[in-house]
Design a protein around this motif. Structure first.
Motif: not given
Length: 527
Positions: A154-166
């Motif tokens: 889930s973390i990898v998917k999030g980084l791929r989609r939103w970059g470092f915004a989280p």
């Protein structure tokens, strides 16, 4: 990135507080004085009213005070037949299994909601965790993100989609939450929400819309719209251009979601029982009238009249419900109160089978627990599985800004055993609150500035108007001497936990007035 429990539908949601240590060792009144018993009326038996009674009773009992004495008698008036206010649940029969309870409104709390967690433990209530529930984001035509059973993926998917915004948002959250943490360690009571916000550096973040705030902080538009706005939509029924940034940040601070088995309302039932208050259910107040003091210098007293014509006299009044919704005649010479609009939310509960074709899915068995939506063509705000029944059916809760029509239900479900609907004013519109800046006074004009007189007068007028608007927006906790308003806190933030924070603050203010001296927790010398 962490989006667990981004929004558990209808939750009153997040929290950010650490345990408090009241440490009230008890100041000393004059040895020959005996503090008289005060009568207190609390209007409303929701989270705010029950917690006010609970903390006030605690503050006026040993070991907080050295000697036991009945300082206050508390009466709670509740117009309905139950305790909990906007926190309610209903029972569902589960064939061959114990009955289940579905939360209508305040669905979850979290481990750092220490008032709720500690009270639940004190009462011996069973706390269940919801950490295995998965979230997906629907844009009206497809899932733009689905949480994986594996946290790392889930973390990898999030980084791929939103970059470092989280990660950027986490840094901002940490700063804001550190300020909020201080609110649990202070012994101070606050007579205004403006004072509370300024003391903990919350006033600036609460003074601007979230979309502008996130843009200024370098948070990408995609992440803002697909994560932060998804949270604010389901938690507060608001898009980013409709809610102040503090409200949005609080919705993003949730983790370790919890529920009370049998219904969260049991916490407030327990608080009320512990308070030793006299409870009047099914009793609606028609009027609260300020009486003339018995003699010059005496504190005012108040006459409370029910809709059946019964009258009682009280020394202090606590309004623990949104004033606009009470329909009570307050004959109190109150100053103008802030106008707070509450969002109307439609909750639709369906027992049956979700239609996988609606979501272009292969089977309903692989559905995420919570389907949340972006500000798009989605026909609902969220669909959330509340209970999985032994016969294969589910009970789902749909949140929507308007009533769900039968046509949508026909497309969302392959079959429906029953449908229940609930419409209510769920939470306030968290519009930006004008800042109060006590250091912004205009300096007197000098001779060299006389040519700017007209401009200065204009600026002074604008400043005065801004100050008045800010004071009206924030509201006072003690609206008139002896009358306290718990829900003054709600324009800042509205959750189950913050209602108890507001109740505790009111209890502190009342304690100081009842005892008439400085308690030890606020004095330099401890005894």
């Amino acid at each position: 990135m962490k989006i667990d429990y981004l929004t558990k539908v209808g939750a009153a949601f997040t929290a950010f507080f650490t345990p408090s240590s009241d440490g009230l060792i008890g100041g000393k009144p004059a040895p020959t004085e005996l503090v008289s018993t005060k009568s207190v009326a609390i209007i409303g038996a929701g989270a705010g009213g029950t917690s006010t009674a609970y903390f006030l009773n605690n503050y006026l009992q040993p070991p907080h005070l050295k000697y036991k004495h009945e300082h206050a008698s508390i009466t709670i008036f509740e117009q309905s037949d139950r305790i909990g206010g906007r926190c309610s649940a209903f029972r569902i029969k589960n064939p061959g299994q114990p009955d289940e309870f579905v939360e209508v409104g305040a669905s979850i709390f979290v481990k750092v909601n220490h008032h709720l967690v500690d009270t639940a433990k004190e009462l011996g209530l069973e706390i269940k965790t919801l950490d295995d529930e998965k979230v997906a984001i629907w844009n009206g035509s497809e899932f733009v993100f689905e949480e994986s059973p594996w946290k790392f993926w889930s973390i990898v998917k999030g980084l791929r989609r939103w970059g470092f915004a989280p990660l950027k948002l986490q840094r901002i959250l940490k700063t804001t939450l550190n300020s909020l943490l201080e609110s649990y360690t202070t012994p101070d009571a606050f007579d205004s929400i403006a004072g509370f916000a300024e003391r903990f550096n919350l006033h600036k973040v609460a003074a601007q819309f979230t979309d502008r705030f996130l843009n200024e902080q370098g948070i990408g538009k995609l992440y803002s719209e697909e994560i932060v706005e998804v949270a604010t939509r389901v938690n507060y029924g608001s898009n980013l251009n409709e809610i102040h940034a503090l409200g949005a940040l609080v919705t993003m601070a949730a983790d370790d979601a919890l529920q009370i088995k049998g219904g969260n309302f049991q916490i407030f039932e327990g608080m009320l029982a512990k308070s030793q208050a006299n409870v009047r259910l099914n009793t609606k107040i028609a009027r609260v009238r300020k009486l003339q003091p018995e003699y010059e210098g005496a504190d005012p007293r108040f006459e409370v009249t029910t809709t059946t014509g019964q009258k009682e006299i009280f020394d202090q009044i606590v309004i623990a419900a949104p004033i606009e919704a009470t329909n009570i005649d307050f004959d109190l010479d109150m100053p103008p109160l802030p106008k707070v609009n509450y969002r109307t939310i439609h909750a639709t509960f369906v027992r049956g089978h979700v239609n996988p074709d609606y979501f272009h899915a292969v089977s309903a068995e692989k559905f995420p627990t919570h389907i949340l939506t972006t500000n798009s063509d989605a026909e609902f705000t969220s669909v959330s599985i509340q209970v999985k029944l032994s016969n294969g059916e589910t009970v789902t809760k749909i949140f929507s800004p308007k009533a769900v029509e039968e046509d949508l239900l026909d497309r969302l479900y392959t079959n429906r055993t029953w449908v229940k609907r609930k419409e209510w004013k769920a939470y306030p519109e968290l519009a930006p609150i004008p800042e109060l800046d006590s250091s912004s006074e205009l300096k007197p004009l000098t001779a060299s500035e006389i040519h700017q007189y007209v401009l200065k007068q204009h600026l002074r007028k604008k400043e005065d108007e801004a100050q008045k608007a800010a004071q009206a927006a924030w509201g006072q906790v003690e609206v008139v001497p002896g009358v306290f308003y718990v829900n003054a806190f709600e324009p800042l933030i509205s959750t189950m936990e913050t209602e108890t924070i507001a109740g505790k603050n009111v209890a502190r203010l009342m304690r100081d007035k009842i005892l008439g001296y400085c308690p030890a927790e606020k004095c330099k010398s401890r005894v």
